[in-house]
Scaffold this motif. Sequence first.
Motif, PDB file in Angstrom:
ATOM      1  N   ILE A  77     -49.113  10.076  -1.401  1.00  0.00           N
ATOM      2  CA  ILE A  77     -49.216  11.414  -1.965  1.00  0.00           C
ATOM      3  C   ILE A  77     -48.360  11.456  -3.225  1.00  0.00           C
ATOM      4  N   GLY A  99     -43.466   4.589  -9.608  1.00  0.00           N
ATOM      5  CA  GLY A  99     -44.332   4.570  -8.426  1.00  0.00           C
ATOM      6  C   GLY A  99     -45.259   3.361  -8.416  1.00  0.00           C
ATOM      7  N   ARG A 146     -45.776  11.239 -13.937  1.00  0.00           N
ATOM      8  CA  ARG A 146     -45.338  10.386 -12.842  1.00  0.00           C
ATOM      9  C   ARG A 146     -46.273  10.537 -11.638  1.00  0.00           C
ATOM     10  N   ARG A 150     -50.355   7.583 -10.725  1.00  0.00           N
ATOM     11  CA  ARG A 150     -50.597   6.848  -9.493  1.00  0.00           C
ATOM     12  C   ARG A 150     -51.988   7.137  -8.957  1.00  0.00           C
TER      13      ARG A 150
END
Lengths: 374, 320
Positions: A77, A99, A146, A150
């Motif tokens: 998540i 990440g 950020r 991902r």
Amino acid sequence: MASLKLKNIHKRFGSVEVLHDINLEIKEGEFVVLVGPSGCGKSTTLRLIAGLEDITEGEVIINHNVVNLLEPQHRNIAMVFQNYALYPHKNVRENIIFGLKMAKVSRDIMDARLEKVAKMLELQDFLDRKPAQLSGGQRQRVAMGRAIVRDADVFLFDEPLSNLDAKLRHQMRSEIKRIHRAVQTTTLYVTHDQVEAMTMGDRIVVMKEGVIEQQGTPMEIYLKPSNTFVATFIGSPSMNLMDAKLFPEHVEIEGQRIHFKEKIQRPDFLLPKEGLPIKLGIRPDFFLDENFASRGGSLAKINYAKIDLIEPLGFDKELDVQVGTQSLKVRLDLRTTAKEGDTINLCFDMERAHFFDIKTDKNLFIHPPIRPQA
Amino acid sequence: MLGKRTLWQNCLLALTLGVVLFFCLFPFIQILSTSLKHQFDWGNPSLIPIKLNLKAYQELLGLGKGAEVPIPETVKRLLDNPLLTKEAKEKILSRYRSTRDVFPFPRFFLNTFLLSVTAAGLSLLLAVFGAYAFSRLRFKGRSVIRRSILFVYMVGGVLLMVPLYQMSVKVGLAGTVWGSLFSLVLIYIIQTLPVSLYMLGNYFRTIPFALEEAAATDGCSRIQALFLIILPLSVPMLITVFVYCFMIAWNEFLFAFVFLKQYHDFHTLPLALQSLFVSKNAIWDRIMAASMLTLSPVILCFVFIMRNLTRGLTEGGVKE
Ligand SMILES: Nc1ncnc2c1ncn2[C@@H]1O[C@H](COP(=O)(O)OP(=O)(O)OP(=O)(O)O)[C@@H](O)[C@H]1O
Ligand SMILES: [Mg+2]
């Protein structure tokens, strides 16, 4: 991409229950906005989904898997925190790719994604700066970067625009929508700003004191609020609620009979008893000056509204008026010539008016009253 | 005006500061001065050597020839006395021989350094995990444990010395060099850990927990978050704690004396200085030079801390 489901979620901090039986389903790729006043449990809901808080009762289901016991790092998540939570010792570039590094993504893919995200968020010129050297808006974008860099199953945004000025907020709103359209990741977006909710969500979930009051499309929420809380929370200025009594053919306000036959006698509505006290809800924007209203079938009218105050807003004007002892907010267009102290007759489409139960605050057309015992 | 000092107050302040400063610094200056003086100059109250003498330093550090101390004329005349036996002559002469093997300064320096670094490193490592647990994890009895650690300081070191030594004898540690060193490191860790935990714990608490939560959603485990996020942000405090532990171990005399007395090769500098003081090598410039060299790392450490104690490393991370 993934679906997300909250099933009978309860959350207690010690003995205080802050979430009461939350049920929520978000389809793959959907953009759902969670809106509610401060302290209603929005952040807590997000943190439960992200795994940052333990779930007291109930299940969080991502992609048909119950993730209650999964550590946050294994839930895939991405979250944008209410306070950014950027790594102060890393520069923008390192913040964004952190990440990916943890996921052991290859260098090439990492660079490509970083470039794409930096371009999307216009961060190219800041990549080597530390968070402390950025403005609030820039930090905001880094926090966003950020998350979206991902390949996460679900995006969780916690009031990401709350600290920006009006212009940047507006800009970022469309930016986030654009990003969502591009990446199509399932998103739960938290805000206490109802304009954000209305403009961004495919679906809106309205929450109050740990309870979901209503969920639906922005239009449903706006036009068919299921109770007085949703009715007044969404929309600005908020909906007028007038004390009234309901009769088979009319509504009585301050001794005035207002013709309402067409609405009250609809087949799907049943008047439990004559003279039922209700709250009549009408949005300020739905009023018309009688002089400029074209007569239509379902038009209702409130007479003798005394104007207390006129506030010109450019393209329209906002009026504070007094009907008997009750005050209303009304928004009319520029043509209205009435002055402060005058009385005015106000028309409105009776389909746009709502009847709320005086005890339960529920919308009588959505939660029809129980048929009286014969 | 508020907070504005008058001239008189300024003078008083300057005077007080000057006195205190002089009081603190005078011993150091005296040490430095004596270490640089020739023997004929020792009785001279002036702090500035008449003629600079670097021999003591050269000798201690093993630089230069490490040559013999020149034998003073009076002594030479004494030696010419034919009545003196050969043994007696040797005895007098040996006072002026090269002292390299008698006082191997570099060796003691290295001993102390290795011992202090080991103790400080281990103490820091334990403090990192302990302080993290105290500041972040919730467990039963946390605050009780956290506070009771400071009880270590309730009992003075002198009182603990005998029982501790006895314990280590009973366990069989005191019988060997390495066992003694191990005991000593253990004692240094115990002595420094409470303050290390306290300093680091308080520092960790200033780092917003949200950063770790962000790291967790970015895919970090707790340990990874500690090493990749928390520790890099704590570098100034880590350095401070390390230096603190290092200096405690560096200067410690009492326990080192008890545990290492019999192992001459493993003496630390405070021990060595003490024995130098009472030995036949007790020559003032050498003692003072050794003291000066022992002090130098401590001074370097302080300079280093002051340089590195920059604030605001966590700035800009979270919105207040
Ligand atoms: N760790 C905690 N311990 C005890 N109570 C908490 C904790 N975290 C949140 N609460 C309580 O839970 C309720 C919901 O908090 P939450 O942060 O979810 O609100 P929110 O809807 O995000 O509000 P805001 O819009 O101000 O961010 C609040 O009444 C808060 O006091
Ligand atoms: Mg919140």
